[in-house]
Design an enzyme around this catalytic site. Sequence first.
Site, PDB file in Angstrom:
ATOM      1  N   ASP A  47       0.201  -1.305  -0.427  1.00  0.00           N
ATOM      2  CA  ASP A  47       0.030  -0.135   0.200  1.00  0.00           C
ATOM      3  C   ASP A  47       1.013   0.987   0.157  1.00  0.00           C
ATOM      4  O   ASP A  47       1.143   1.891   1.425  1.00  0.00           O
ATOM      5  CB  ASP A  47      -1.265  -0.014   0.989  1.00  0.00           C
ATOM      6  CG  ASP A  47      -2.314   0.989   1.347  1.00  0.00           C
ATOM      7  OD1 ASP A  47      -3.084   1.115   0.602  1.00  0.00           O
ATOM      8  OD2 ASP A  47      -1.597   2.061   2.022  1.00  0.00           O
ATOM      9  N   TYR A  52       3.969   9.183  -0.093  1.00  0.00           N
ATOM     10  CA  TYR A  52       4.859   8.680   0.960  1.00  0.00           C
ATOM     11  C   TYR A  52       6.496   8.771   0.613  1.00  0.00           C
ATOM     12  O   TYR A  52       7.597   8.816   1.418  1.00  0.00           O
ATOM     13  CB  TYR A  52       4.704   7.279   1.128  1.00  0.00           C
ATOM     14  CG  TYR A  52       2.921   6.775   1.680  1.00  0.00           C
ATOM     15  CD1 TYR A  52       2.645   7.986   2.319  1.00  0.00           C
ATOM     16  CD2 TYR A  52       2.559   5.539   1.545  1.00  0.00           C
ATOM     17  CE1 TYR A  52       1.009   7.542   2.932  1.00  0.00           C
ATOM     18  CE2 TYR A  52       1.382   5.380   2.299  1.00  0.00           C
ATOM     19  CZ  TYR A  52       0.039   6.628   2.625  1.00  0.00           C
ATOM     20  OH  TYR A  52      -0.424   5.950   2.910  1.00  0.00           O
ATOM     21  N   LYS A  81      -2.014   5.997  -4.880  1.00  0.00           N
ATOM     22  CA  LYS A  81      -2.628   6.794  -4.804  1.00  0.00           C
ATOM     23  C   LYS A  81      -2.609   8.203  -5.213  1.00  0.00           C
ATOM     24  O   LYS A  81      -1.794   8.717  -5.063  1.00  0.00           O
ATOM     25  CB  LYS A  81      -3.464   7.238  -2.627  1.00  0.00           C
ATOM     26  CG  LYS A  81      -3.232   6.344  -1.924  1.00  0.00           C
ATOM     27  CD  LYS A  81      -3.698   5.853  -0.822  1.00  0.00           C
ATOM     28  CE  LYS A  81      -3.230   4.908   0.250  1.00  0.00           C
ATOM     29  NZ  LYS A  81      -1.582   4.799   0.749  1.00  0.00           N
ATOM     30  N   HIS A 114      -6.867   9.813  -2.942  1.00  0.00           N
ATOM     31  CA  HIS A 114      -5.919   9.460  -1.238  1.00  0.00           C
ATOM     32  C   HIS A 114      -7.214  10.460  -0.218  1.00  0.00           C
ATOM     33  O   HIS A 114      -6.772   9.472   1.049  1.00  0.00           O
ATOM     34  CB  HIS A 114      -4.876   9.840  -1.098  1.00  0.00           C
ATOM     35  CG  HIS A 114      -3.627   9.722  -0.304  1.00  0.00           C
ATOM     36  ND1 HIS A 114      -2.032   9.801   0.143  1.00  0.00           N
ATOM     37  CD2 HIS A 114      -4.369   9.074   1.773  1.00  0.00           C
ATOM     38  CE1 HIS A 114      -2.242   8.761   0.584  1.00  0.00           C
ATOM     39  NE2 HIS A 114      -3.305   8.845   1.862  1.00  0.00           N
TER      40      HIS A 114
END
Length: 316
Positions: A47, A52, A81, A114
């Site tokens: 994920d 990130y 996302k 997101h």
Amino acid sequence: MSQQDYATLNRTNDKMPLCGFGCWKVENNIAEQLIYDAIKAGYRLFDGACDYGNEVEIGKGIARAIKDGLVKREDLFVVTKLWNTYHNKNHVRDAFEKQRKELGLDYIDLYIIHFPVPLKYVAPDQAYPPGWYPPSGPQKLEFERSPMYECWAEMERLVDDGLTRNIGISNFNVQAILDLLTYCKYKPATLQVEIHPYLQQKRLVEWVQEQGIQITAYSSFGPGSYIALTNDGKTASPLFEHDIIKSIGQKKGKTPAQVLLRWAIERKLAVIPKSNHEERMKLNRDLFSWSLDNEDKKQIDGLEKGLRFNGKRIVS
Ligand SMILES: NC(=O)c1ccc[n+]([C@@H]2O[C@H](COP(=O)([O-])OP(=O)(O)OC[C@H]3O[C@@H](n4cnc5c(N)ncnc54)[C@H](OP(=O)(O)O)[C@@H]3O)[C@@H](O)[C@H]2O)c1
């Protein structure tokens, strides 16, 4: 006793592993090796997210595992996302393609919006990942008048063009989902939201499951994940040290982390724990050959506090 460890998604009937590996806060310098080790430990779902900031390294870890023959691409389920600054219909495709290329993949298994929060566009050469605030000026959110129906139509085009197999949403509430369901061509395959014993989201879970949308619970361990970011994590006692969680774990011969993850699995939720430690990584996946007793679940249900850890940063 071994239980089904995947969910079948609506529309594609793809099998999504119920226990995946979360990539938030995975440091760039260890990400490639960690993903490789997670694949070795049996994880098949990863994920990730633009936000990130580690998709290049995650892609390298995946590529090395495939090259070494640990897995084939089709054995993996890669999730990522769309960030808030790319909701505008003119930016969804480019944002997706940048992520797909950074991951080094021909297709993504599940692409998720997101947050239902459209922010002003930031070009990748200005800042990447762009984060919540504009690269210069005050730390203030700048919203963009970009309607969700246009963003979702672009997500659907990614499906039609074979670039992502499934599309989904994250951090949407019932009202936002209800609205989306009035115009979508493809309904979301999944909803990813914060769920742990301090925030059980019972009504949301019940309603979303009735719509045939698979839910993934994030931050299953509650406050632990947020202490480094804000002080919010300190407003509730750590779940790993909670007497109820510990005593259930002792009775079952399982760790507190396993108890928390298994509690989610028994609610038919998928989970995506992250750990930098090999032993924890392995134990966190051992969720399908044992179960909680009804009285254990009742005790955990009693821990509800309506305490949300992710999201306060949006308004602070
Ligand atoms: N959609 C969204 O808005 C959203 C928001 C938040 C998170 N997520 C996703 O959900 C994933 C998981 O959520 P999260 O990042 O909040 O973290 P989490 O998996 O709930 O917790 C991670 C923390 O728990 C520790 N930990 C993991 N296993 C453990 C164990 N067995 N015993 C003791 N400590 C353990 C980890 O430390 P060590 O690494 O040191 O083991 C880390 O500090 C993220 O990685 C991300 O993919 C999505």
